[in-house]
Design a protein around this motif. Structure first.
Motif, mmCIF file in Angstrom:
data_model
loop_
_atom_site.group_PDB
_atom_site.id
_atom_site.type_symbol
_atom_site.label_atom_id
_atom_site.label_comp_id
_atom_site.label_asym_id
_atom_site.label_seq_id
_atom_site.Cartn_x
_atom_site.Cartn_y
_atom_site.Cartn_z
ATOM 1 N N UNK A 161 7.223 2.367 -5.518
ATOM 2 C CA UNK A 161 8.657 2.569 -5.292
ATOM 3 C C UNK A 161 9.093 1.954 -3.968
ATOM 4 N N UNK A 162 8.319 2.215 -2.939
ATOM 5 C CA UNK A 162 8.680 1.726 -1.603
ATOM 6 C C UNK A 162 8.750 0.210 -1.574
ATOM 7 N N UNK A 163 7.762 -0.416 -2.154
ATOM 8 C CA UNK A 163 7.729 -1.881 -2.185
ATOM 9 C C UNK A 163 8.967 -2.408 -2.905
ATOM 10 N N UNK A 164 9.287 -1.780 -4.016
ATOM 11 C CA UNK A 164 10.449 -2.227 -4.787
ATOM 12 C C UNK A 164 11.741 -2.009 -4.003
ATOM 13 N N UNK A 165 11.877 -0.840 -3.405
ATOM 14 C CA UNK A 165 13.081 -0.517 -2.634
ATOM 15 C C UNK A 165 13.355 -1.513 -1.520
ATOM 16 N N UNK A 166 12.321 -1.819 -0.781
ATOM 17 C CA UNK A 166 12.513 -2.631 0.422
ATOM 18 C C UNK A 166 12.142 -4.099 0.243
ATOM 19 N N UNK A 167 11.694 -4.465 -0.941
ATOM 20 C CA UNK A 167 11.203 -5.832 -1.143
ATOM 21 C C UNK A 167 10.170 -6.175 -0.075
ATOM 22 N N UNK A 168 9.313 -5.242 0.160
ATOM 23 C CA UNK A 168 8.300 -5.448 1.183
ATOM 24 C C UNK A 168 7.116 -6.206 0.605
ATOM 25 N N UNK A 169 6.706 -7.238 1.308
ATOM 26 C CA UNK A 169 5.605 -8.060 0.807
ATOM 27 C C UNK A 169 4.391 -8.001 1.725
ATOM 28 N N UNK A 170 4.589 -7.392 2.888
ATOM 29 C CA UNK A 170 3.508 -7.353 3.870
ATOM 30 C C UNK A 170 3.076 -5.921 4.129
ATOM 31 N N UNK A 171 1.791 -5.684 4.028
ATOM 32 C CA UNK A 171 1.248 -4.360 4.286
ATOM 33 C C UNK A 171 0.297 -4.371 5.460
ATOM 34 N N UNK A 172 0.332 -3.292 6.234
ATOM 35 C CA UNK A 172 -0.583 -3.157 7.362
ATOM 36 C C UNK A 172 -1.471 -1.946 7.117
ATOM 37 N N UNK A 173 -2.757 -2.159 7.168
ATOM 38 C CA UNK A 173 -3.706 -1.069 6.940
ATOM 39 C C UNK A 173 -4.183 -0.531 8.276
ATOM 40 N N UNK A 174 -3.847 0.704 8.547
ATOM 41 C CA UNK A 174 -4.248 1.349 9.799
ATOM 42 C C UNK A 174 -4.928 2.675 9.487
ATOM 43 N N UNK A 175 -5.640 2.688 8.385
ATOM 44 C CA UNK A 175 -6.351 3.893 7.946
ATOM 45 C C UNK A 175 -7.774 3.882 8.479
ATOM 46 N N UNK A 176 -8.498 4.985 8.288
ATOM 47 C CA UNK A 176 -9.935 4.945 8.576
ATOM 48 C C UNK A 176 -10.619 3.939 7.646
ATOM 49 N N UNK A 177 -11.789 3.489 8.055
ATOM 50 C CA UNK A 177 -12.491 2.444 7.309
ATOM 51 C C UNK A 177 -12.716 2.825 5.857
ATOM 52 N N UNK A 178 -13.045 4.074 5.628
ATOM 53 C CA UNK A 178 -13.413 4.500 4.276
ATOM 54 C C UNK A 178 -12.263 4.347 3.290
ATOM 55 N N UNK A 179 -11.037 4.446 3.781
ATOM 56 C CA UNK A 179 -9.888 4.393 2.882
ATOM 57 C C UNK A 179 -9.317 2.989 2.732
ATOM 58 N N UNK A 180 -9.799 2.060 3.526
ATOM 59 C CA UNK A 180 -9.156 0.747 3.603
ATOM 60 C C UNK A 180 -9.089 0.017 2.270
ATOM 61 N N UNK A 181 -10.216 -0.086 1.580
ATOM 62 C CA UNK A 181 -10.215 -0.844 0.335
ATOM 63 C C UNK A 181 -9.306 -0.189 -0.706
ATOM 64 N N UNK A 182 -9.339 1.114 -0.766
ATOM 65 C CA UNK A 182 -8.492 1.815 -1.732
ATOM 66 C C UNK A 182 -7.016 1.548 -1.452
ATOM 67 N N UNK A 183 -6.636 1.659 -0.199
ATOM 68 C CA UNK A 183 -5.243 1.402 0.164
ATOM 69 C C UNK A 183 -4.865 -0.036 -0.144
ATOM 70 N N UNK A 184 -5.779 -0.947 0.142
ATOM 71 C CA UNK A 184 -5.502 -2.356 -0.142
ATOM 72 C C UNK A 184 -5.253 -2.553 -1.630
ATOM 73 N N UNK A 185 -6.090 -1.946 -2.434
ATOM 74 C CA UNK A 185 -5.928 -2.057 -3.882
ATOM 75 C C UNK A 185 -4.579 -1.508 -4.320
#
Lengths: 235, 235
Positions: A150-174
Motif C-alpha cells: 500500500x505504501x509503495x503504491x500511495x507514494x510511488x516510492x521506488x527506493x527502499x532503505x534497509x535499516x533492520x537487524x541483519x537477520x531481517x534484512x533479506x526478508x524485508x528486501x524480499x
DNA sequence: CGGACTTTGTGAACGCAGGCACGAGCGGGG
DNA sequence: CCCCGCTCGTGCCTGCGTTCACAAAGTCCG
C-alpha cells in the motif's frame, strides 16, 4: 556535438555510462552546487578535479560521457553542467524513500532532514514490531511492514532503505521487491540478494572500520615488508 | 606453504593484498562467525562464496593471498580461517575510535552499541559546540574538539570518525591528523584530503541515493536504448 | 585579421580485478 | 596399498577503469 550552443534540452541518446563514472557524478553535482552558490559561472576540468578530489583527465572523460558540454579554451558552464548532470541523475524530481527498521539507525535517518532537502523525502517508516507502529519519528508515522504494498503504491516510492537487524534484512528486501520497490540501499550487516534488473547498494559500517583496521594494523606492526598504501576511499 | 599442518602462528611474510580483497575480508569474517556459531567446522570455497555473495574462484583467490590455509578435497577449517583472517585484519585487539560531531548521525553512532562489541569501542565524542561539551551520550562524555591530542594519547586511538557538517569536515580531519589519528572514516558530504600514508574512507548517504536514482531513472524512463544494469552493490 | 594561448575531448597504453579452467594434492574406500 | 573423487591453488585471459599525451577547437589580444 553541440547541444550547448543551441542550449538544446534533448538528451544525447542515453549512451552507456560506466558505473565508476556514475558514482562520481553526485560528487561533481555537489561541487558544482557549491560553485554556483558563490557565483562562479565557469569552471575548468582542472579546478573541478581539484575540488572533487580526482584527476583532471578523469573529470573530462566522465563529463564526456554525458555529452560535449565544455567549451575549449574556456571550461564548463557551471549552471548548464549542473542542469545536465541533475537530469542525468534523475534529480529533477523527488524520489520518495521508504525506511525499514526503526532502530538506532532508522531513527537517525528519519530525523536527519537532509534527505528531504536533497530530493529524497522519507515517505514512510515501517517496522515489524506492532508496538512501534502508530508512533511517529521526525513527523513521519511508523507503519507495519505488512503495509508495504500500500505504501509503495500511495507514494510511488521506488527506493527502499534497509535499516533492520541483519537477520531481517533479506526478508524485508524480499517484501520490498514484492511491493514494487526496485532500488535498495542496505545498511544491515548482511548479504542481501535481489532479482536481476534491480539496484542494490550496501553501506556497512563494520566493514569500513575493519578495512581501516587492516591498514592501520599494517602500519603499526613492526613487521616485514609492510607496503604502506592509502586505503583508497571509495572506488 | 604449510602453516596449517603445523598450526604455525607465524604470519607468512606480509605479502601484498589487493584492496578489493581487503574489502571482502570483513564479509568473510562475518560469514565465518555465523558458521562457527552453528558448529560448522569445515567450509568449501563454493559454499562460502554462496554465503558471501561472490564467485567461488574469487574466494579461493582472496584466501590464497593470506596463505594456503585450505585442505584440498576438504575445504577450509572455519575456526582456523577465522583466526587467520582476524589476525590479518587486526581484529585480535580493540581499536578505540573517536567520533567527531554530535549531531544526528554522531548520536546514532554513539548509541549504537554494535561497534564496541565488534572491537571498535567509542573512546570519546568530540564537538566544537561548548554547550554540548560535558554532556554524555550512550555513556560517553562529550569533550571539546580542542582536546583531541589528549584524547588520542589517553586512549591510543588511531581511528577517527567524522560525523560533522560538511563545512567542518576538513578542519576536523586536519585536527585529527595533527593529534595522531591515522585512519579516518568520513560521513560528511565533503571531500576530505589527508597526508600520504594515512587511510581515508568515506560513506556518503546522499551519493548512494543519487546513484540509485540514476539507475532508477534509466529504468523508469520511457527513453531510447536504456541498458538495464544492476547498480553493482559495492566495488 | 591572424597568431598565440588555453582547455577540451579522446585515442592509446597501462594496470588492476574478475572468472575460467585445469593441474596439484589430500582423504576415503575397496 | 592403490585408485578415485573432491576441492584447493593458480596461470591465463578478458574487460574495466585510470592516466597520459596530443590534436582539435575556441578565445583573446595586438
Amino acid at each position: 556535438m553541440e547541444g550547448r550552443a543551441a542550449r538544446s534540452v534533448k538528451k544525447p541518446a542515453a549512451r552507456h555510462i560506466p558505473e565508476a563514472t556514475v558514482a562520481r557524478l553526485p560528487v561533481y553535482v555537489r561541487t558544482l552546487l557549491g560553485l554556483a552558490d558563490e557565483k562562479t559561472s565557469t569552471i575548468s576540468s582542472e579546478r573541478l578535479a581539484e575540488l572533487a578530489g580526482v584527476n583532471a583527465a578523469q573529470v573530462r572523460k566522465d563529463l564526456s560521457y554525458l555529452g560535449s558540454y565544455g567549451t575549449r579554451g574556456v571550461g564548463y558552464d557551471v549552471e548548464y553542467l549542473l542542469f545536465q548532470m541533475s537530469r542525468e541523475l534523475g534529480l529533477t524530481h523527488d524520489w520518495p524513500v521508504i525506511i525499514a527498521g526503526v532502530g538506532n539507525l532508522g531513527r537517525a535517518l528519519a530525523n536527519y532532514g537532509g534527505f528531504g532537502e536533497r530530493g529524497f523525502p522519507v515517505a514512510a517508516l515501517v517496522d515489524a514490531d506492532p508496538k512501534k507502529v502508530g508512533k511517529a519519528i521526525g513527523g513521519i508515522e511508523i507503519r507495519h511492514v505488512d503495509d508495504l504494498p500500500d505504501i509503495v503504491a500511495e507514494h510511488h516510492a521506488a527506493i527502499g532503505i534497509i535499516a533492520t537487524p541483519a537477520a531481517a534484512a533479506q526478508d524485508v528486501a524480499d517484501r520490498m521487491v514484492a511491493a514494487g520497490v526496485s532500488s535498495i540501499l542496505n545498511f544491515a550487516p548482511a548479504i542481501v540478494t535481489v532479482p536481476d534488473g534491480m539496484s542494490l547498494r550496501k553501506v556497512d559500517l563494520a566493514v569500513e572500520l575493519q578495512i581501516l583496521s587492516f591498514y592501520q594494523q599494517r602500519r603499526t606492526e613492526p613487521d616485514a615488508d609492510r607496503t604502506v598504501a592509502s586505503a583508497g576511499g571509495e572506488g
